[in-house]
Design a protein around this motif. Structure first.
Motif, PDB file in Angstrom:
ATOM      1  N   MET A  31     -38.195  34.353  -2.386  1.00 56.27           N
ATOM      2  CA  MET A  31     -38.460  33.705  -1.096  1.00 56.27           C
ATOM      3  C   MET A  31     -37.663  34.413  -0.005  1.00 56.27           C
ATOM      4  SD  MET A  31     -37.589  29.790   0.062  1.00 56.27           S
ATOM      5  CE  MET A  31     -38.213  29.160  -1.501  1.00 56.27           C
ATOM      6  N   ASP A  32     -38.287  34.617   1.147  1.00 57.78           N
ATOM      7  CA  ASP A  32     -37.568  35.202   2.270  1.00 57.78           C
ATOM      8  C   ASP A  32     -37.967  34.488   3.566  1.00 57.78           C
ATOM      9  OD1 ASP A  32     -39.974  36.384   3.294  1.00 57.78           O
ATOM     10  OD2 ASP A  32     -39.715  38.060   1.917  1.00 57.78           O
ATOM     11  N   ILE A  33     -37.237  34.812   4.625  1.00 54.31           N
ATOM     12  CA  ILE A  33     -37.452  34.160   5.915  1.00 54.31           C
ATOM     13  C   ILE A  33     -38.875  34.388   6.426  1.00 54.31           C
ATOM     14  CG2 ILE A  33     -36.817  34.269   8.356  1.00 54.31           C
ATOM     15  CD1 ILE A  33     -34.910  32.606   6.742  1.00 54.31           C
ATOM     16  N   LYS A  34     -39.428  35.566   6.186  1.00 57.04           N
ATOM     17  CA  LYS A  34     -40.765  35.858   6.693  1.00 57.04           C
ATOM     18  C   LYS A  34     -41.808  34.911   6.104  1.00 57.04           C
ATOM     19  CE  LYS A  34     -40.210  40.718   7.944  1.00 57.04           C
ATOM     20  NZ  LYS A  34     -40.686  42.101   7.702  1.00 57.04           N
ATOM     21  N   GLN A  35     -41.677  34.587   4.820  1.00 59.00           N
ATOM     22  CA  GLN A  35     -42.633  33.660   4.215  1.00 59.00           C
ATOM     23  C   GLN A  35     -42.595  32.306   4.920  1.00 59.00           C
ATOM     24  OE1 GLN A  35     -41.004  34.411   0.236  1.00 59.00           O
ATOM     25  NE2 GLN A  35     -43.115  34.582  -0.493  1.00 59.00           N
ATOM     26  N   LEU A  36     -41.404  31.865   5.267  1.00 62.69           N
ATOM     27  CA  LEU A  36     -41.281  30.584   5.965  1.00 62.69           C
ATOM     28  C   LEU A  36     -41.875  30.679   7.370  1.00 62.69           C
ATOM     29  CD1 LEU A  36     -37.672  29.539   4.867  1.00 62.69           C
ATOM     30  CD2 LEU A  36     -39.865  29.106   3.739  1.00 62.69           C
ATOM     31  N   LYS A  37     -41.690  31.822   8.028  1.00 57.63           N
ATOM     32  CA  LYS A  37     -42.305  32.018   9.340  1.00 57.63           C
ATOM     33  C   LYS A  37     -43.829  31.993   9.239  1.00 57.63           C
ATOM     34  CE  LYS A  37     -38.585  34.710  11.506  1.00 57.63           C
ATOM     35  NZ  LYS A  37     -38.204  36.013  12.114  1.00 57.63           N
ATOM     36  N   PHE A  38     -44.366  32.586   8.171  1.00 53.08           N
ATOM     37  CA  PHE A  38     -45.814  32.581   7.978  1.00 53.08           C
ATOM     38  C   PHE A  38     -46.324  31.152   7.792  1.00 53.08           C
ATOM     39  CE2 PHE A  38     -45.332  36.973   5.761  1.00 53.08           C
ATOM     40  CZ  PHE A  38     -45.078  37.556   6.990  1.00 53.08           C
ATOM     41  N   LEU A  39     -45.564  30.360   7.041  1.00 50.00           N
ATOM     42  CA  LEU A  39     -45.963  28.973   6.794  1.00 50.00           C
ATOM     43  C   LEU A  39     -45.975  28.174   8.093  1.00 50.00           C
ATOM     44  CD1 LEU A  39     -46.604  27.290   4.178  1.00 50.00           C
ATOM     45  CD2 LEU A  39     -44.271  26.409   4.353  1.00 50.00           C
ATOM     46  N   ILE A  40     -44.971  28.355   8.907  1.00 44.05           N
ATOM     47  CA  ILE A  40     -44.882  27.638  10.181  1.00 44.05           C
ATOM     48  C   ILE A  40     -45.980  28.106  11.139  1.00 44.05           C
ATOM     49  CG2 ILE A  40     -43.446  27.316  12.241  1.00 44.05           C
ATOM     50  CD1 ILE A  40     -41.014  27.418  10.312  1.00 44.05           C
ATOM     51  N   ALA A  41     -46.246  29.401  11.158  1.00 38.91           N
ATOM     52  CA  ALA A  41     -47.323  29.922  12.020  1.00 38.91           C
ATOM     53  C   ALA A  41     -48.668  29.324  11.629  1.00 38.91           C
ATOM     54  CB  ALA A  41     -47.368  31.448  11.924  1.00 38.91           C
ATOM     55  N   LEU A  42     -48.891  29.151  10.325  1.00 42.61           N
ATOM     56  CA  LEU A  42     -50.144  28.543   9.870  1.00 42.61           C
ATOM     57  C   LEU A  42     -50.232  27.096  10.320  1.00 42.61           C
ATOM     58  CD1 LEU A  42     -52.745  28.814   8.263  1.00 42.61           C
ATOM     59  CD2 LEU A  42     -51.463  28.203   6.190  1.00 42.61           C
ATOM     60  N   ASP A  43     -49.126  26.391  10.306  1.00 37.62           N
ATOM     61  CA  ASP A  43     -49.121  24.999  10.762  1.00 37.62           C
ATOM     62  C   ASP A  43     -49.405  24.919  12.257  1.00 37.62           C
ATOM     63  OD1 ASP A  43     -48.558  22.135  10.684  1.00 37.62           O
ATOM     64  OD2 ASP A  43     -46.677  22.639  11.670  1.00 37.62           O
ATOM     65  N   GLU A  44     -48.871  25.837  13.037  1.00 37.35           N
ATOM     66  CA  GLU A  44     -49.013  25.776  14.487  1.00 37.35           C
ATOM     67  C   GLU A  44     -50.390  26.236  14.959  1.00 37.35           C
ATOM     68  OE1 GLU A  44     -45.689  28.034  15.879  1.00 37.35           O
ATOM     69  OE2 GLU A  44     -44.280  26.348  15.662  1.00 37.35           O
ATOM     70  N   THR A  45     -51.009  27.157  14.221  1.00 40.29           N
ATOM     71  CA  THR A  45     -52.333  27.650  14.631  1.00 40.29           C
ATOM     72  C   THR A  45     -53.475  26.963  13.897  1.00 40.29           C
ATOM     73  OG1 THR A  45     -52.293  29.412  12.956  1.00 40.29           O
ATOM     74  CG2 THR A  45     -51.364  29.926  15.134  1.00 40.29           C
ATOM     75  N   ARG A  46     -53.178  26.427  12.687  1.00 41.04           N
ATOM     76  CA  ARG A  46     -54.188  25.779  11.836  1.00 41.04           C
ATOM     77  C   ARG A  46     -55.349  26.735  11.523  1.00 41.04           C
ATOM     78  NH1 ARG A  46     -51.158  21.701  10.263  1.00 41.04           N
ATOM     79  NH2 ARG A  46     -52.997  20.534   9.576  1.00 41.04           N
ATOM     80  N   HIS A  47     -55.025  28.034  11.434  1.00 41.26           N
ATOM     81  CA  HIS A  47     -56.065  29.039  11.221  1.00 41.26           C
ATOM     82  C   HIS A  47     -55.405  30.269  10.592  1.00 41.26           C
ATOM     83  CE1 HIS A  47     -59.052  32.146  12.240  1.00 41.26           C
ATOM     84  NE2 HIS A  47     -59.926  31.149  12.352  1.00 41.26           N
ATOM     85  N   PHE A  48     -55.957  30.745   9.464  1.00 42.68           N
ATOM     86  CA  PHE A  48     -55.345  31.866   8.750  1.00 42.68           C
ATOM     87  C   PHE A  48     -55.335  33.135   9.606  1.00 42.68           C
ATOM     88  CE2 PHE A  48     -56.510  29.254   5.005  1.00 42.68           C
ATOM     89  CZ  PHE A  48     -55.288  29.270   4.350  1.00 42.68           C
TER      90      PHE A  48
END
Length: 295
Positions: free
Chosen positions: A1-18
């Motif tokens: 696990m790294d910080i980038k994966q968490l950023k990707f998860l949050i970005a998906l939540d904020e955009t609701r679009h892959f």
């Protein structure tokens, strides 16, 4: 696990679009999907409901998302703290402000940016409840909200000036002379209002009802910009903060004082007390304290 994966998860939540999440993170959509699947495998949990498009997070995914925000905020705070120890401030200051606040953040942000040019700023319009919740969960650094029922054991605050009210109107359609308006006179006007539930609206309702007056708005909205558009078009007038600077948005808007018109509670600049506390928040809080103490 790294910080980038968490950023990707949050970005998906904020955009609701892959695709949009991938674009925000400057990676391809297949890379985003692969990294999120790697995170799911490492945690041994399904995080995302997938179909032909994004369908939301699973229940475990929602819980992991909350932790991801906390971890990322702590990571950003660590970077800012390290920079502060080196005599610099870097990072993004996250400030939440209640709608129709008489607090103008621009002078404060300009001062901060002149001292610390590597700072960036993120402003959000939120309810009082949202601001306190996001301060507590470290999703905001500072908030401007009403001080009633504020838990002083959990939050530090600086009281702001009293919020006075005025009538915002377009002078091409209305004229009111120079004297402050009475609440009685406002009942004869087409009024635009924020929807019920917002603190500023509650203060307006109180001022009418305490005088035995009936309020019948012509238009109600939960969007301040729509209310301003309606006023600018001459469709209605609106009760607004007297010192909010709204009349300067165009040459046609005017703000007329209303007699005996204040909000029910005072506003304050609020910062959480518990660690880890952002070095950016502390710098901003301290600078504003000096600004209001300087004659």
């Amino acid at each position: 696990m790294d910080i980038k994966q968490l950023k990707f998860l949050i970005a998906l939540d904020e955009t609701r679009h892959f695709g949009q999440a991938a674009a925000r993170c400057h990676i391809t959509q297949p890379t985003l999907s692969m990294r999120l699947r790697n995170l799911e495998e490492e945690l041994d949990l399904p995080l995302v409901n997938r179909g032909q498009r994004f369908e939301g997070f699973t229940a475990p995914g929602e819980r992991v998302l909350a932790w991801a925000r906390t971890v990322l905020a702590a990571y950003d705070g660590l970077q800012a703290e390290a920079a502060a120890c080196r005599g610099h401030l870097v990072g993004t200051l996250r400030l939440g402000v209640v709608p129709l606040s008489n607090f103008d953040p621009l002078p404060l942000l300009q001062r901060l940016h002149s001292i610390h040019p590597n700072m960036r700023f993120e402003l959000s319009s939120l309810s009082s409840e949202q601001i306190l919740d996001q301060l507590a969960s470290n999703r905001l650094d500072l908030g401007v909200s009403y001080l009633e029922r504020l838990d002083s054991d959990r939050f530090d605050s600086l009281e702001l000036a009293e919020t006075r009210m005025g009538l915002l109107y377009d002078h091409r359609h209305y004229s009111f002379g120079d004297e402050p308006l009475s609440w009685e006179s406002l009942t004869e006007l087409p009024l635009g209002m924020l929807t019920n539930g917002m603190h500023f609206r509650q203060s307006i309702d109180h001022n009418f009802h305490s005088r035995g007056l009936e309020l019948q708005p012509l238009i109600q909205t939960d969007a301040v910009h729509q209310l301003l558009q309606a006023v600018h078009g001459g469709f209605c007038c609106a009760i607004m903060p007297l010192d909010g600077g709204l009349e300067s948005l165009t040459e046609h808007l005017r703000l007329q004082p209303i007699e005996h018109a204040q909000t029910l509670a005072r506003l304050g600049l609020i910062m959480r007390r518990s660690a880890p506390r952002s070095a950016l928040a502390e710098a901003c809080f301290g600078l504003y304290q000096k600004m209001i103490q300087t004659p």
